[in-house]
Design a protein around this motif. Structure first.
Motif, PDB file in Angstrom:
ATOM      1  N   VAL A 180       0.832  -1.206   0.000  1.00 40.72           N
ATOM      2  CA  VAL A 180       0.000   0.000   0.000  1.00 40.72           C
ATOM      3  C   VAL A 180       0.867   1.255   0.000  1.00 40.72           C
ATOM      4  N   ALA A 181       1.948   1.251   0.776  1.00 36.67           N
ATOM      5  CA  ALA A 181       2.788   2.447   0.877  1.00 36.67           C
ATOM      6  C   ALA A 181       4.227   2.055   1.192  1.00 36.67           C
ATOM      7  N   TYR A 182       5.151   2.852   0.672  1.00 33.28           N
ATOM      8  CA  TYR A 182       6.564   2.712   1.037  1.00 33.28           C
ATOM      9  C   TYR A 182       7.007   4.072   1.564  1.00 33.28           C
ATOM     10  N   LEU A 183       7.336   4.109   2.855  1.00 38.64           N
ATOM     11  CA  LEU A 183       7.601   5.372   3.540  1.00 38.64           C
ATOM     12  C   LEU A 183       9.069   5.487   3.947  1.00 38.64           C
ATOM     13  N   CYS A 184       9.594   6.694   3.842  1.00 37.37           N
ATOM     14  CA  CYS A 184      10.944   7.009   4.316  1.00 37.37           C
ATOM     15  C   CYS A 184      10.809   7.938   5.519  1.00 37.37           C
ATOM     16  N   LEU A 185      11.463   7.577   6.627  1.00 41.02           N
ATOM     17  CA  LEU A 185      11.336   8.343   7.866  1.00 41.02           C
ATOM     18  C   LEU A 185      12.697   8.761   8.384  1.00 41.02           C
ATOM     19  N   GLY A 186      12.775   9.983   8.900  1.00 39.25           N
ATOM     20  CA  GLY A 186      14.006  10.425   9.521  1.00 39.25           C
ATOM     21  C   GLY A 186      13.924  11.856  10.021  1.00 39.25           C
ATOM     22  N   HIS A 187      14.903  12.222  10.821  1.00 42.18           N
ATOM     23  CA  HIS A 187      15.041  13.624  11.217  1.00 42.18           C
ATOM     24  C   HIS A 187      15.333  14.446   9.964  1.00 42.18           C
ATOM     25  N   THR A 188      14.912  15.692   9.990  1.00 38.13           N
ATOM     26  CA  THR A 188      15.046  16.548   8.817  1.00 38.13           C
ATOM     27  C   THR A 188      15.653  17.889   9.194  1.00 38.13           C
ATOM     28  N   ASP A 189      16.207  18.568   8.197  1.00 32.06           N
ATOM     29  CA  ASP A 189      16.803  19.892   8.450  1.00 32.06           C
ATOM     30  C   ASP A 189      15.748  20.989   8.494  1.00 32.06           C
ATOM     31  N   GLY A 190      14.489  20.620   8.307  1.00 28.32           N
ATOM     32  CA  GLY A 190      13.414  21.604   8.396  1.00 28.32           C
ATOM     33  C   GLY A 190      12.201  21.177   7.601  1.00 28.32           C
ATOM     34  N   PHE A 191      11.081  21.842   7.854  1.00 32.36           N
ATOM     35  CA  PHE A 191       9.833  21.554   7.154  1.00 32.36           C
ATOM     36  C   PHE A 191       9.420  22.791   6.358  1.00 32.36           C
ATOM     37  N   TYR A 192       9.013  22.597   5.118  1.00 30.08           N
ATOM     38  CA  TYR A 192       8.558  23.714   4.305  1.00 30.08           C
ATOM     39  C   TYR A 192       7.302  24.347   4.912  1.00 30.08           C
ATOM     40  N   THR A 193       7.135  25.634   4.671  1.00 29.10           N
ATOM     41  CA  THR A 193       5.954  26.338   5.179  1.00 29.10           C
ATOM     42  C   THR A 193       4.686  25.900   4.447  1.00 29.10           C
ATOM     43  N   SER A 194       4.838  25.439   3.216  1.00 26.41           N
ATOM     44  CA  SER A 194       3.745  24.886   2.421  1.00 26.41           C
ATOM     45  C   SER A 194       4.269  23.631   1.728  1.00 26.41           C
ATOM     46  N   PRO A 195       3.389  22.765   1.225  1.00 27.05           N
ATOM     47  CA  PRO A 195       3.872  21.600   0.488  1.00 27.05           C
ATOM     48  C   PRO A 195       4.842  22.002  -0.628  1.00 27.05           C
ATOM     49  N   GLU A 196       5.890  21.218  -0.788  1.00 28.28           N
ATOM     50  CA  GLU A 196       6.939  21.573  -1.749  1.00 28.28           C
ATOM     51  C   GLU A 196       6.385  21.743  -3.158  1.00 28.28           C
ATOM     52  N   LEU A 197       5.498  20.849  -3.587  1.00 28.04           N
ATOM     53  CA  LEU A 197       4.971  20.941  -4.952  1.00 28.04           C
ATOM     54  C   LEU A 197       4.046  22.139  -5.127  1.00 28.04           C
ATOM     55  N   GLU A 198       3.471  22.609  -4.019  1.00 25.53           N
ATOM     56  CA  GLU A 198       2.695  23.847  -4.081  1.00 25.53           C
ATOM     57  C   GLU A 198       3.633  25.038  -4.227  1.00 25.53           C
TER      58      GLU A 198
END
Length: 217
Positions: A180-198
């Motif tokens: 159903v899904a293949y997910l990648c998980l980890g700590h990140t250097d930050g989260f975008y203020t809006s979805p990247e593709l947006e």
């Protein structure tokens, strides 16, 4: 014991949930840090998945945690082959943008999770008319993973450009299971203020007045 004496949440707690939902992001490989996920954090994420709603309380999910780099590389090779096929499906003006996008983080993320649907093999309450609701139940578990991870400031990326049968073979999954899904998980250097593709204007957000109907279409 009063079985209806379940927890009630405050308006402040509801606001926190709203913030988590609104700030959920799909994280790509160029955002993951070379830092392991703490076991207690990973357990909280998995516990959230196990508390997802499911049709007939069937809980038709199974999760394969992947940390071995050799296994990850095999999955990455499947992605590369499928990604090459996908390029030609987009309009000519979109193809350069597509090529520039980092669409996965299989090797960069310390933990990959393959999420499978396992059929019950018997009638399931609520699934007798719509068989696909079993799959939808597993997607609810994926959403719980994503929201709990975001609440814990862990990045999640969903990799869908994969051959599901190849992934099943690599992971030695039972024949009846469905990826159903293949997910990648980890700590990140930050989260975008809006979805990247947006932000990249790949697509525009669908507004409520174009998606919500009343009584009939």
């Amino acid at each position: 014991m009063d079985i209806l004496n379940g927890k009630l949440f405050t308006a402040a707690e509801a606001t926190v949930l709203e913030d988590v939902i609104v700030n959920r992001r799909d994280v790509r490989g160029n955002r993951f840090l070379d830092k392991p996920i703490e076991p207690e954090t990973l357990n909280k994420i998995l516990d959230a998945a196990l508390h997802a709603p499911s049709v007939g309380f069937s809980q038709p999910w199974e999760f394969v945690l992947i940390e071995d780099n050799q296994v990850k590389q095999q999955i990455k090779d499947s992605f590369a082959a499928e990604n090459e096929k996908a390029i030609s499906l987009f309009d000519t003006d979109k193809q350069p943008e597509y090529i520039r996008l980092k669409l996965e983080g299989i090797l960069e993320a310390p933990v990959n999770i393959a999420v499978f649907y396992k059929p019950a093999g018997k009638p399931v309450l609520g699934q007798t008319s719509m068989e696909e609701v079993g799959l939808y139940s597993v997607v609810c578990a994926v959403q719980n993973i994503w929201l709990m991870a975001r609440a814990l400031n862990i990045g999640v990326g969903w990799v869908s450009i994969l051959d599901p049968e190849q992934v099943k073979n690599i992971l030695k999954a039972p024949a009846e299971n469905k990826l159903v899904a293949y997910l990648c998980l980890g700590h990140t250097d930050g989260f975008y203020t809006s979805p990247e593709l947006e932000l990249l204007q790949w697509e525009k957000r669908k507004m409520k007045d174009t998606a919500v109907f009343y009584n009939t279409y």
